[in-house]
Scaffold this active site. Structure first.
Site, PDB file in Angstrom:
ATOM      1  N   SER A  14       0.764  -1.218   0.170  1.00  0.00           N
ATOM      2  CA  SER A  14       0.138  -0.006  -0.043  1.00  0.00           C
ATOM      3  C   SER A  14       0.993   1.202  -0.098  1.00  0.00           C
ATOM      4  O   SER A  14       1.885   1.282   0.642  1.00  0.00           O
ATOM      5  CB  SER A  14      -0.951  -0.104   1.101  1.00  0.00           C
ATOM      6  OG  SER A  14      -1.670   1.341   1.307  1.00  0.00           O
ATOM      7  N   TYR A  56      -2.098   0.009  10.021  1.00  0.00           N
ATOM      8  CA  TYR A  56      -2.561  -0.746   8.618  1.00  0.00           C
ATOM      9  C   TYR A  56      -1.181  -0.392   7.959  1.00  0.00           C
ATOM     10  O   TYR A  56      -0.779  -1.514   7.488  1.00  0.00           O
ATOM     11  CB  TYR A  56      -3.663  -0.034   7.973  1.00  0.00           C
ATOM     12  CG  TYR A  56      -3.716  -0.709   6.651  1.00  0.00           C
ATOM     13  CD1 TYR A  56      -4.110  -1.641   6.263  1.00  0.00           C
ATOM     14  CD2 TYR A  56      -3.505   0.545   5.457  1.00  0.00           C
ATOM     15  CE1 TYR A  56      -4.308  -2.113   4.925  1.00  0.00           C
ATOM     16  CE2 TYR A  56      -3.450   0.190   4.209  1.00  0.00           C
ATOM     17  CZ  TYR A  56      -4.043  -1.143   3.788  1.00  0.00           C
ATOM     18  OH  TYR A  56      -4.210  -1.560   2.430  1.00  0.00           O
TER      19      TYR A  56
END
Length: 338
Positions: free
Chosen positions: A141, A166
């Site tokens: 990501s 995350y």
């Protein structure tokens, strides 16, 4: 090739599975169908792939419309069942897209990220090692860039300052993959996705939230008082990048001769959030009511992908204009929600 696609009922996983099937590969899609967001949307994606939803876990269901697609409801945190699947199916490639997603949700439910993104990813690596997988392609990501303020973001940049759990789990995935490539010569390729949007998208993402609120004549929440920029990347461009990496030879070698590589997949430009909102307004023919708010915890003011690695190794660069991508999403949204 025979390919396992994890997260196959998810946004990117659904589109990737569909594309790979159309290109003649045999695909087994895997998903645990959790309730992080509306499970009916996940079930609808599976129906598009010819799969009737079934509650029974750990059993492959064959598509009614696609000759080379099957689906299995399974959780990647269940290492024993995952090993049985690998042993039975003899995959060539693993495309690992399953994860607990969402930056803000990681502030509320941190354990879900450790379970899925750390323990689950370890199980995937362990299966790849013990079942002679030729190449692991996995989702990372743009959030790993954290507090970096140099743009565009390059895969050579230091990413030691994540600002959400995350992001930390995604950086951990890259480190774990590097270790397995180094120790066991498993080819691994990490793909850092940048703000993916498009038809069948996730309801917790800006494109979906803004569109729904505007249609419902409710205010949209605009954080950092609108002074945000994102490298918005259309789903078809993301899928093309994934397919290039899967089909064109696997991970490139590191200077140490190990088969490990990371790529950014983004549109290679930063779009102002207000311009993005304007594109939605223009397509809907409705001016949004805007609620200007401060920056949220875990968020960053700007993202922008340097995609030179994709261009050099695969002669590929995402290029869908924001207006075209927004129009495509809204056409799908109106159709899906009648």
């Amino acid at each position: 090739m025979k390919i396992l696609v994890t997260g196959a009922a998810g946004f990117i996983g659904y589109h990737t599975s569909k594309n790979l099937v159309e290109r003649g590969h045999t695909i087994i899609g895997l998903d645990n169908l959790n309730d992080y967001y509306d499970i009916n949307l996940k079930i609808s994606r599976l129906k598009e792939l010819g799969i009737d939803f079934q509650q029974e876990s750990n059993k492959i269901c064959l598509s009614k419309t696609l000759a080379n697609f099957g689906f299995i409801k399974m959780d990647i945190t269940n290492g024993d069942e995952l090993h049985k699947l690998f042993e039975l199916e003899k995959f060539d490639i693993v495309c690992h897209l399953a994860a607990q997603a969402g930056v803000r949700y990681s502030l509320e439910k941190p354990k879900a990220y450790i379970d899925s993104n750390i323990n689950g990813f370890f199980n995937i690596l362990d299966c790849c090692n013990k079942h002679s997988i030729k190449h692991l392609v996995y989702a990372s990501s743009s959030s790993v860039y954290g507090m970096n303020d140099k743009v565009p973001f390059s895969v050579t940049d230091n990413v030691d300052h994540p600002i959400s759990l995350y992001a930390a789990t995604k950086k951990s995935n890259e480190l774990m993959a590097h270790t397995y490539s180094h120790l066991y010569d498993i080819p691994t390729t990490g793909l850092r996705f940048f703000t993916v949007y498009g038809p069948w998208g996730r309801p917790d993402m800006a494109m979906f939230l803004f569109t729904k609120a505007i249609i419902d004549e409710k205010p949209i929440k605009v954080f950092n008082h609108g002074y945000m920029e994102r490298d918005f990347t259309y789903i078809d461009d993301i899928v093309k990048g994934i397919v290039h990496v899967i089909e064109k030879g696997g991970a490139k070698k590191t200077p140490a001769g190990k088969p490990f590589k990371i790529y950014n997949i983004g549109n290679n430009k930063s779009v102002k959030l207000m311009h993005f909102i304007e594109a939605i307004e223009n397509e809907l023919g409705i001016i949004a009511k805007k609620e200007l708010l401060p920056m949220q915890d875990g968020d960053v003011p700007k993202t922008w992908a340097d995609v030179n690695g994709l261009i050099e190794d695969f002669d590929y660069q995402p290029d869908t204009p924001i207006e075209e991508g927004v129009a495509s999403f809204i056409k799908w949204y109106k159709s899906y929600y009648n």
